[in-house]
Each structure stands twice: as C-alpha cells, then as structure tokens.
Motif scaffolding. Sequence first.
Motif, mmCIF file in Angstrom:
data_model
loop_
_atom_site.group_PDB
_atom_site.id
_atom_site.type_symbol
_atom_site.label_atom_id
_atom_site.label_comp_id
_atom_site.label_asym_id
_atom_site.label_seq_id
_atom_site.Cartn_x
_atom_site.Cartn_y
_atom_site.Cartn_z
ATOM 1 N N LEU A 23 0.827 -1.206 0.000
ATOM 2 C CA LEU A 23 0.000 0.000 0.000
ATOM 3 C C LEU A 23 0.859 1.253 0.000
ATOM 4 N N ASN A 24 1.919 1.222 0.799
ATOM 5 C CA ASN A 24 2.820 2.369 0.860
ATOM 6 C C ASN A 24 3.455 2.635 -0.502
ATOM 7 N N GLU A 25 3.913 1.589 -1.152
ATOM 8 C CA GLU A 25 4.523 1.747 -2.468
ATOM 9 C C GLU A 25 3.522 2.320 -3.474
ATOM 10 N N ARG A 26 2.291 1.833 -3.443
ATOM 11 C CA ARG A 26 1.299 2.289 -4.416
ATOM 12 C C ARG A 26 0.882 3.738 -4.180
ATOM 13 N N GLU A 27 0.819 4.146 -2.903
ATOM 14 C CA GLU A 27 0.299 5.480 -2.624
ATOM 15 C C GLU A 27 1.380 6.560 -2.628
ATOM 16 N N THR A 28 2.591 6.233 -2.183
ATOM 17 C CA THR A 28 3.625 7.261 -2.059
ATOM 18 C C THR A 28 4.793 7.065 -3.006
ATOM 19 N N GLY A 29 4.905 5.887 -3.631
ATOM 20 C CA GLY A 29 6.033 5.620 -4.504
ATOM 21 C C GLY A 29 7.286 5.171 -3.781
ATOM 22 N N LYS A 30 7.231 5.059 -2.471
ATOM 23 C CA LYS A 30 8.395 4.614 -1.707
ATOM 24 C C LYS A 30 8.770 3.209 -2.153
ATOM 25 N N LEU A 31 10.039 2.969 -2.406
ATOM 26 C CA LEU A 31 10.482 1.667 -2.892
ATOM 27 C C LEU A 31 10.006 0.565 -1.947
ATOM 28 N N LEU A 32 9.641 -0.581 -2.530
ATOM 29 C CA LEU A 32 9.014 -1.636 -1.741
ATOM 30 C C LEU A 32 9.905 -2.100 -0.590
ATOM 31 N N GLY A 33 11.185 -2.268 -0.851
ATOM 32 C CA GLY A 33 12.086 -2.690 0.220
ATOM 33 C C GLY A 33 12.151 -1.672 1.346
ATOM 34 N N ASP A 34 12.199 -0.397 0.978
ATOM 35 C CA ASP A 34 12.211 0.651 2.000
ATOM 36 C C ASP A 34 10.883 0.692 2.749
ATOM 37 N N GLY A 51 10.882 -2.107 5.179
ATOM 38 C CA GLY A 51 11.765 -1.745 6.279
ATOM 39 C C GLY A 51 11.109 -0.775 7.239
ATOM 40 N N GLY A 52 10.297 0.152 6.715
ATOM 41 C CA GLY A 52 9.591 1.095 7.577
ATOM 42 C C GLY A 52 8.572 0.421 8.469
ATOM 43 N N VAL A 53 7.868 -0.574 7.926
ATOM 44 C CA VAL A 53 6.899 -1.323 8.740
ATOM 45 C C VAL A 53 7.614 -2.068 9.855
ATOM 46 N N MET A 54 8.708 -2.738 9.516
ATOM 47 C CA MET A 54 9.433 -3.504 10.533
ATOM 48 C C MET A 54 10.056 -2.581 11.575
ATOM 49 N N ALA A 55 10.518 -1.392 11.143
ATOM 50 C CA ALA A 55 11.046 -0.427 12.103
ATOM 51 C C ALA A 55 9.948 0.050 13.040
ATOM 52 N N GLY A 56 8.745 0.230 12.496
ATOM 53 C CA GLY A 56 7.627 0.631 13.340
ATOM 54 C C GLY A 56 7.298 -0.419 14.381
ATOM 55 N N ALA A 57 7.291 -1.691 13.967
ATOM 56 C CA ALA A 57 7.029 -2.772 14.917
ATOM 57 C C ALA A 57 8.104 -2.816 15.994
ATOM 58 N N ASN A 80 6.015 10.307 4.353
ATOM 59 C CA ASN A 80 7.307 9.875 3.808
ATOM 60 C C ASN A 80 7.886 8.655 4.517
ATOM 61 N N ASP A 81 7.462 8.385 5.754
ATOM 62 C CA ASP A 81 7.770 7.124 6.432
ATOM 63 C C ASP A 81 6.595 6.853 7.367
ATOM 64 N N PRO A 82 5.443 6.568 6.814
ATOM 65 C CA PRO A 82 4.190 6.693 7.561
ATOM 66 C C PRO A 82 4.028 5.732 8.722
ATOM 67 N N VAL A 83 4.515 4.498 8.594
ATOM 68 C CA VAL A 83 4.323 3.528 9.670
ATOM 69 C C VAL A 83 5.338 3.749 10.786
ATOM 70 N N ALA A 84 6.596 3.891 10.437
ATOM 71 C CA ALA A 84 7.636 4.033 11.452
ATOM 72 C C ALA A 84 7.426 5.276 12.305
ATOM 73 N N VAL A 85 7.133 6.412 11.673
ATOM 74 C CA VAL A 85 6.940 7.651 12.424
ATOM 75 C C VAL A 85 5.717 7.545 13.327
ATOM 76 N N ALA A 86 4.625 7.023 12.791
ATOM 77 C CA ALA A 86 3.396 6.923 13.581
ATOM 78 C C ALA A 86 3.590 6.014 14.791
ATOM 79 N N CYS A 116 -1.420 9.206 1.883
ATOM 80 C CA CYS A 116 -1.466 7.735 1.935
ATOM 81 C C CYS A 116 -2.649 7.288 2.798
ATOM 82 N N PRO A 117 -3.871 7.655 2.415
ATOM 83 C CA PRO A 117 -5.032 7.392 3.278
ATOM 84 C C PRO A 117 -5.420 5.928 3.361
ATOM 85 N N HIS A 118 -5.244 5.155 2.278
ATOM 86 C CA HIS A 118 -5.561 3.728 2.348
ATOM 87 C C HIS A 118 -4.642 3.014 3.334
#
Length: 472
Positions: free
Chosen positions: A84-95, A98-104, A147-153, A175-177
């Motif tokens: 979802l992040n890649e589709r909405e913001t264009g952030k590379l899939l690997g990054d 990584g942001g989701v795992m950093a958030g966890a 720009n790093d929606p999961v990790a920051v939140a 990135c509302p979805h």
Amino acid sequence: MTTLVPQARPGHTGDTGSITIVDPRSGEIVGSVDEADRDEVGYAVDRARQAFPGWSATAPAERGTALHRLADALVGAADELAALNERETGKLLGDSLGGVMAGASTLRQYAELGPVHRGTSLLGNRDAADWTTPEPYGVVAVVTPWNDPVAVACGLIGAALVMGNTVVHKPSERCPHLGVRFGELLEAALPSGVFQTVSGGGQVGSLLTEQDGVDVVAHVGSSVTGRKIARVAALTGAHVVRENGGNDALIVDADVDPVWAAEQAALGSFANAGQICTSVERIFVHRDIADEFLDALVAETKRWNDAGRLGPLVDRRLRDEVDAQVRAALDAGATALVGGQVPDGAGSWYPATVLTGCRPSMEIMTEETFGPVAPVSVVDSFDAAIEAAVNDRYGLAATVLTGSLVHANRAARDLPVGTVKINAAFGGAPGGAAQPRKDSGSGFGYGPELLDEMSLTKVVHQGVPVLRKAVS
C-alpha cells in the motif's frame, strides 16, 4: 477493565469530501477515501476521552503487552502495508517494508520502556517522604506524514499509549488507504476507544487539533502546519510536540577523501528521493577539494539515476514545487551538472540533480527542497562553511565530514540544530532523542524522552500525621 464509549456513531455528512490517490509511479488511480467530517472528529475525541479512565488505570505492564500485540499485528500484515505504501507514495518496496518492521520494533521498545519509566525520589526532611511520579495527559492527537508513515506513527502512538493516554490518529492524506488499514490493525488489538483513526487533509487536521478535549498534539510534518498547531494550542492549552521541516547543511572539509564525501552527499540528498526530514539540503564544500568532489558527486549521481535507486516523488504537486525551486536557481545563475529537468511520461518522477554555483540568497538554499536535489556552494574555509550553515531559520540537523577533531568539536558546539552528524549522513545509536530548534519544531519526538513528553510529572510530599490520642 471497563471502557465506556458513546452509544451512537454519527453518520458521514459529506461536508469535507473525499481523497483520490494516484499511483506516483504510473499515474493510475489507486482509490478514494472519505474524509472525516466535524461530527466524526468530535465523536472520536469524545470516545477517546471516555476510554481514558479505564486505559490509564490499566497496569503499565499490561499496556506494554498490548503494544507487543500491535507489533505482532504489523509484522503479520507487513507485506500488505508495504505494498500500500509503495502504491500510494512511490516509496520503494524494500524501503516500505523496512519502515513497517522499524515501526514494529519501535512499538516493542516502548512496550519495554513504558513499564519501567519512573519518577524520582527527592531529598526532604528525614521524617517525611518526597517523590515524583509520571501521569498520562489524557487524549493525544497524533498527526503524521507520508514519507515514512508507519515508522513515524508507531513512535508517537506507542509512547502515548504505553504511558496511559488514548490516541486519535490522523495519517497523511497522501497515503489514506495505508492509514486506514494501519488504524484497523491497531484498533482491533486494543480496548474499544483507546485508539482511533480519522482520515483527511488539512481541514480534518485542524478540526482535530482544535478540539478542547485534546490534551497533547504530536505532529511530524511541515513547519507551516506546525506553526498553526502551536498557535491553536496556545488557546486550547494542549501540550505540543512537533518535528517539522529542515534545511540541513552538509559541510565537506578540505582534508577528507572527495569520493567518499560525494557518496555521503548523494546518500544524504537522494535517499527516499530526497523526501526525508533530515535529508541533506545544502552542501558547503571547501574550495581546496571542490573540483574533485563535484566530479565524484556527478559520477555518483549518474549511478543513482541509472541504477533505479530512486522512486518517484509522492505526487505531481510536490514535483512541481521541487522543479520550481530548481528552475528559480538556474534562472538566478546556478548550473545543473546532472538532472534538473522533468522527465516525460506518466507518474511523478524526478531525477537526482546536482546544482553548482548556488548562492545563499537562492530559495534552493534557504527553503527545504523535498526532492532529490544536491545544491552545492564552494567556500574558502571551514569558518565560512560554519557561518553559512548557521545562517538559517531551521534547526533540525546538520552533517560535517572532517578529519579534524577541532573542527568536529566546533561543529558540534556551534551548529544550532537538534542533531549533528559527524562523518556519516545517516545513522546513530538507537534511542537518540533530540530537540529541534527554531522553525524545525520543539520537544523530544523520539527515544525514552518521548515518554516524558507524553506524561505529566506530579510531586508528592508525605509528612508525618499527628494521631488522635487513645481514649482510656
């Protein structure tokens, strides 16, 4: 634990519209999400207010266990969230992954830090006891970027929840979805009303932060929005924590390897297509190595462009803003050694760009450029570089590349920013928490100190009572 919530959820009145998202890679429509209206925002805050007594009375260890559940939920849905992040913001899939795992990981850190967060004992009279204890504020409004929606939140939400606050989260409208799905996962793992999501843009953010029932506003985003929040909070009395824009300088001293310095400059300027709060925004290179540095930076920049290491900018609106800053610099006498032109085709792509001949008065040097642009100014001395770097209204971070311990120490002392990075564009030990300066915000936004921002300190003095005499 009993959680009281209002009985009726208001219907969507449609007075705020909806958000349609376009994939920045292809220009294809991703979908639309309704924005919350005034009644829905008020309902969410009221529901959080009513859930607060039960959640704040929950044992800290239990709240920590709940954060571990949140982390587990994110890990289980990591691929979905990253896509979802890649589709909405264009952030590379690997990054994105990584942001989701950093958030966890951040949630797990606060799950452990929260229960051991402590007050202090105070030295008073020997026959009395004095101490401080932290207490939750109440309802925390968390407003986060794209720009790093999961990790920051996760950082702001985790610290707020583990200290016993309830949370209403407004994710970015870009990135509302992702924001809705992230919210569903968290809300399902917590007691009713403890965490909620409201979707929407700036109007919804204003509705949320203006609520009298909000006790803390935690915001990561633009300085313009941050200033508005601070002004509103002066009237509502809410405590504000904000990390806002930056215009981070990179100083390249005369004694460093120019190729290595160019690699650091490219990484700092181009990572996540330059869409990082602490991206390198201004480069000051010593004249003695300027030619070698620029040659190496041009070569490194071409590698970034040719190897597909850049994703697109989040949307065409941002691309237009970045390109306008580049155009203005070129019109004012700067030279584009690489890039500097909007490419043909769909999406919102923009190439990694190197500008030289940049003067301090140019907008590209005075304002944050949220894109992959490296503007370079050649200086005659380290002193001149420090002077130029200091002359700025932002105060988020800065980087210094030098082999001189004297220069490193001077930079750490004299640069008026929250974070000084010496000989590394990114990195640092976990748990680092800095206070941004000037237009870059206020308060600790990360680390153990964020727990203090999410709690009030109470002082307790316990004296010795005079007891009633026994009646014979």
